[in-house]
Design an enzyme around this catalytic site. Structure first.
Site, PDB file in Angstrom:
ATOM      1  N   GLY A 135       0.835  -1.205   0.000  1.00 12.17           N
ATOM      2  CA  GLY A 135       0.000   0.000   0.000  1.00 12.17           C
ATOM      3  C   GLY A 135       0.862   1.245   0.000  1.00 12.17           C
ATOM      4  CD  GLU A 183       6.834  -5.656  -2.206  1.00 13.89           C
ATOM      5  OE1 GLU A 183       6.862  -4.922  -3.208  1.00 13.89           O
ATOM      6  OE2 GLU A 183       7.735  -6.468  -1.945  1.00 13.89           O
ATOM      7  N   GLY A 190       2.296   2.605   5.522  1.00 10.12           N
ATOM      8  CA  GLY A 190       3.526   1.823   5.693  1.00 10.12           C
ATOM      9  C   GLY A 190       4.234   2.211   6.994  1.00 10.12           C
ATOM     10  CB  CYS A 205       2.462  -0.175  -7.368  1.00 12.81           C
ATOM     11  SG  CYS A 205       2.837  -1.879  -7.783  1.00 12.81           S
TER      12      CYS A 205
HETATM   13  P1  NAD Z   1      -5.227   0.809   0.601  1.00 14.11           P
HETATM   14  O1  NAD Z   1      -6.054   2.012   0.907  1.00 14.11           O
HETATM   15  O2  NAD Z   1      -5.896  -0.402   0.056  1.00 14.11           O
HETATM   16  O3  NAD Z   1      -4.435   0.442   1.917  1.00 14.11           O
HETATM   17  C1  NAD Z   1      -3.637  -0.706   1.982  1.00 14.11           C
HETATM   18  C2  NAD Z   1      -4.040  -1.468   3.213  1.00 14.11           C
HETATM   19  O4  NAD Z   1      -3.806  -0.698   4.379  1.00 14.11           O
HETATM   20  C3  NAD Z   1      -5.515  -1.862   3.237  1.00 14.11           C
HETATM   21  O5  NAD Z   1      -5.635  -3.219   3.563  1.00 14.11           O
HETATM   22  C4  NAD Z   1      -6.113  -0.958   4.298  1.00 14.11           C
HETATM   23  O6  NAD Z   1      -7.174  -1.541   4.996  1.00 14.11           O
HETATM   24  C5  NAD Z   1      -4.949  -0.693   5.226  1.00 14.11           C
HETATM   25  N1  NAD Z   1      -5.068   0.613   5.885  1.00 14.11           N
HETATM   26  C6  NAD Z   1      -5.525   1.765   5.347  1.00 14.11           C
HETATM   27  N2  NAD Z   1      -5.435   2.763   6.240  1.00 14.11           N
HETATM   28  C7  NAD Z   1      -4.908   2.240   7.380  1.00 14.11           C
HETATM   29  C8  NAD Z   1      -4.539   2.770   8.668  1.00 14.11           C
HETATM   30  N3  NAD Z   1      -4.686   4.060   8.962  1.00 14.11           N
HETATM   31  N4  NAD Z   1      -4.013   1.918   9.575  1.00 14.11           N
HETATM   32  C9  NAD Z   1      -3.818   0.626   9.266  1.00 14.11           C
HETATM   33  N5  NAD Z   1      -4.133   0.083   8.069  1.00 14.11           N
HETATM   34  C10 NAD Z   1      -4.666   0.852   7.137  1.00 14.11           C
HETATM   35  O7  NAD Z   1      -4.086   1.128  -0.402  1.00 14.11           O
HETATM   36  P2  NAD Z   1      -3.403   2.504  -0.757  1.00 14.11           P
HETATM   37  O8  NAD Z   1      -2.473   2.909   0.333  1.00 14.11           O
HETATM   38  O9  NAD Z   1      -4.375   3.471  -1.320  1.00 14.11           O
HETATM   39  O10 NAD Z   1      -2.571   1.882  -1.989  1.00 14.11           O
HETATM   40  C11 NAD Z   1      -2.009   2.669  -2.946  1.00 14.11           C
HETATM   41  C12 NAD Z   1      -0.515   2.706  -2.768  1.00 14.11           C
HETATM   42  O11 NAD Z   1      -0.023   1.376  -2.725  1.00 14.11           O
HETATM   43  C13 NAD Z   1       0.210   3.375  -3.889  1.00 14.11           C
HETATM   44  O12 NAD Z   1       1.232   4.155  -3.364  1.00 14.11           O
HETATM   45  C14 NAD Z   1       0.794   2.221  -4.690  1.00 14.11           C
HETATM   46  O13 NAD Z   1       1.942   2.553  -5.426  1.00 14.11           O
HETATM   47  C15 NAD Z   1       1.088   1.265  -3.596  1.00 14.11           C
HETATM   48  N6  NAD Z   1       1.120  -0.101  -4.101  1.00 14.11           N
HETATM   49  C16 NAD Z   1       2.288  -0.774  -4.051  1.00 14.11           C
HETATM   50  C17 NAD Z   1       2.364  -2.045  -4.568  1.00 14.11           C
HETATM   51  C18 NAD Z   1       3.631  -2.831  -4.535  1.00 14.11           C
HETATM   52  O14 NAD Z   1       3.569  -4.029  -4.827  1.00 14.11           O
HETATM   53  N7  NAD Z   1       4.761  -2.265  -4.184  1.00 14.11           N
HETATM   54  C19 NAD Z   1       1.234  -2.634  -5.131  1.00 14.11           C
HETATM   55  C20 NAD Z   1       0.056  -1.911  -5.138  1.00 14.11           C
HETATM   56  C21 NAD Z   1      -0.004  -0.646  -4.617  1.00 14.11           C
END
Ligand code: NAD
Length: 481
Positions: A213, A235, A218, A269
């Site tokens: 995410g 990731e 992270g 991503c």
């Molecule tokens: P998202 O909103 O789905 O969040 C990821 C996870 O974190 C979810 O399961 C969510 O429930 C949890 N989450 C959200 N807020 C939280 C909090 N405050 N506390 C704890 N957990 C929480 O995903 P996103 O962040 O919108 O994803 C987009 C980002 O992810 C982009 O930056 C993208 O580049 C990156 N990404 C990376 C990869 C990779 O493989 N490196 C793949 C896909 C996406």
């Protein structure tokens, strides 16, 4: 949960203890973890037969539920069947097949050489499962990004809790329904939910947390993991640059950039986030991009089944806002209720504008003209390390300089995204784009502890390391260490 409670949690930052406390009070996953840990302690998950049976079960689950998977991904992201096949189902089946083919070799202890001072003796690296792991998935490839790390966790012999992204709610519900029907429910649990459930899960002492995410969450994950000294793989994402050099074949380049960028409506991503071009080819490149866009998505992408939708209206608004004040040279159509933004090209945006400050993660592609390749390398290196970096060139010297001078999680010369298909390559970020890696053997390693085992015998006793120390013993130590 009452609205008042949910608003109170929203206002309190994710780092605040009171939000964490409220989430723990409401969702207590202690029993879930205890149950999985107990099962892990039976060592059922250690055997190769069990690991293989679970991987076969997952392959069957994907086969038998293909129609439901197509439907869930279409509802969540407007994903067409071809994209779901390529990037979710076939990707996972290949992942499983590769793990099944190599698991025997991966599980074998690896013999290492032994230094003279420790002889007679033998040395090994012995992979052992970590225990119960937490896998937190993201929404853009909601099946692949939850189940691909899960394949690795199973191959390595772990129990697991899966937390799919609530944003892709149809896929999350499907995973929660399918998994217990096919896999060992004593070893694996799916927890659905968002921030509150994840916060409560993060309080538990897992043996590993694998998070996919954004950077902000992270940091939340890493902070929570530090409480239990739990290792993490993060990731993350970032702005992945793409250089187009004047020697590149522009038509093929445009085809490949259009595919890599507008797959999943730009919500990938590793998609090229922006393109850097030299002035002498700027116009020809733009024309080639327009031709490729029309060839792949037609003049009416909105009614073209191959073109997806943004995950939510909120994300649609976020991406659309990046167009404020920009020079749009192609596309720019927005329909928030439909979660639609057409494939859009933006020329030379101000570098301090949000489109160049934030990861776009949507169907907009800025094209930036810079006078030389060296300035492009400097431009990239001035910014945070990206997850992926791309260059299109026929110039071998520029190609080697790119590999040497640019830092990125992965790089690809003369194509977009394709390295993801190679199970022999590690996938992961560097710096702000993440830490740790997976895919193939790297995934197995990510969910294993490489235990050092040394074995000595009683057949020979060498006393040069024991006191009383003498200068002769020191001389021998210096020679034989
Ligand atoms: P998202 O909103 O789905 O969040 C990821 C996870 O974190 C979810 O399961 C969510 O429930 C949890 N989450 C959200 N807020 C939280 C909090 N405050 N506390 C704890 N957990 C929480 O995903 P996103 O962040 O919108 O994803 C987009 C980002 O992810 C982009 O930056 C993208 O580049 C990156 N990404 C990376 C990869 C990779 O493989 N490196 C793949 C896909 C996406």
């Amino acid at each position: 949960m009452s609205n008042t409670h949910s608003i109170a949690l929203e206002i309190t930052s994710a780092t605040s203890n009171s939000a964490d406390d409220a989430a723990i009070e409401q969702f207590d996953f202690t029993n879930v973890l205890d149950g999985l840990n107990k099962y892990f302690d039976t060592r059922v998950t250690f055997s190769m037969e069990w690991r293989k049976s679970q991987l076969h079960a997952m392959a069957k689950m994907l086969r038998k539920n293909e129609a439901a998977i197509f439907e869930a991904l279409y509802k969540d992201l407007g994903k067409c069947k071809q994209e779901t096949t390529l990037a979710e189902i076939a990707f996972l089946q290949a992942d499983i097949k590769y793990a099944l083919k190599h698991i025997k070799k991966w599980m074998r202890p690896i013999a290492k050489s032994t230094p003279l001072m420790a002889k007679p003796g033998k040395s090994f690296v012995y992979p052992q499962p970590l225990g119960t792991v937490l896998i937190i998935g993201a929404w853009n490839y909601p099946l692949q990004l939850t189940l691909s790390p899960f394949v690795a966790a199973i191959a390595a012999g772990n129990c697991a809790v899966l937390k799919p992204s609530e944003m892709a709610s149809n896929t999350s519900a499907l995973i929660a329904k399918m998994l217990p029907e096919y896999l060992d429910t004593k070893a694996f649990k799916v927890v659905e939910g968002g921030k509150d459930e994840t916060t409560a899960l993060l309080q538990q002492p897992f043996n590993k947390i694998f998070y996919t995410g954004g950077e902000r969450v992270g940091k939340v994950v890493m902070r929570a993991a530090s409480e239990h000294l739990t290792p993490v793989t993060l990731e993350l994402g970032g702005k992945s640059p793409c250089i187009v050099d004047k020697t590149a074949d522009l038509d093929i380049t445009a085809n490949r950039i259009v595919w890599g960028k507008w797959l999943n409506a730009g919500q990938t991503c590793i998609a090229p986030d922006y393109v850097l071009v030299e002035p002498e080819i700027q116009q020809a490149f733009i024309e080639a991009m327009k031709r490729a866009l029309e060839a792949q998505y037609s003049k009416e992408p909105k009614s073209n089944k191959a073109y997806g939708r943004i995950i939510s209206q909120q994300h649609c608004q976020r991406v659309a806002s990046y167009l404020d004040g920009q020079t749009i040279i192609h596309g720019g159509q927005i329909d928030i209720p439909e979660r639609y933004i057409s494939p859009t090209l933006v020329l030379n945006p101000a570098l301090d504008s949000p489109i160049m400050q934030e990861e776009i993660f949507g169907p907009l592609l800025p094209i930036i003209t810079l006078p030389s390749i060296n300035e492009m390398f400097a431009f990239i290196n001035k910014r945070a390390d990206p997850l992926a970096a791309y260059i299109y060139t026929k110039d071998k010297e520029i190609e080697s300089q790119f590999i040497e001078k640019v830092s990125a999680g992965s790089m690809l010369i003369n194509d977009s995204n394709m390295f993801m298909l190679n199970h022999e390559l590690p996938f992961g970020g560097v710096g702000a784009s993440g830490m740790g890696r997976y895919h193939g053997k790297y995934g197995f390693d990510c969910f294993s502890h490489e235990k050092t085992v040394m074995k000595r015998t009683f057949s020979f006793e060498n006393n040069i390391r024991y006191a009383p120390y003498t200068s002769f013993k020191s001389f021998l130590l210096n020679r034989f260490m």
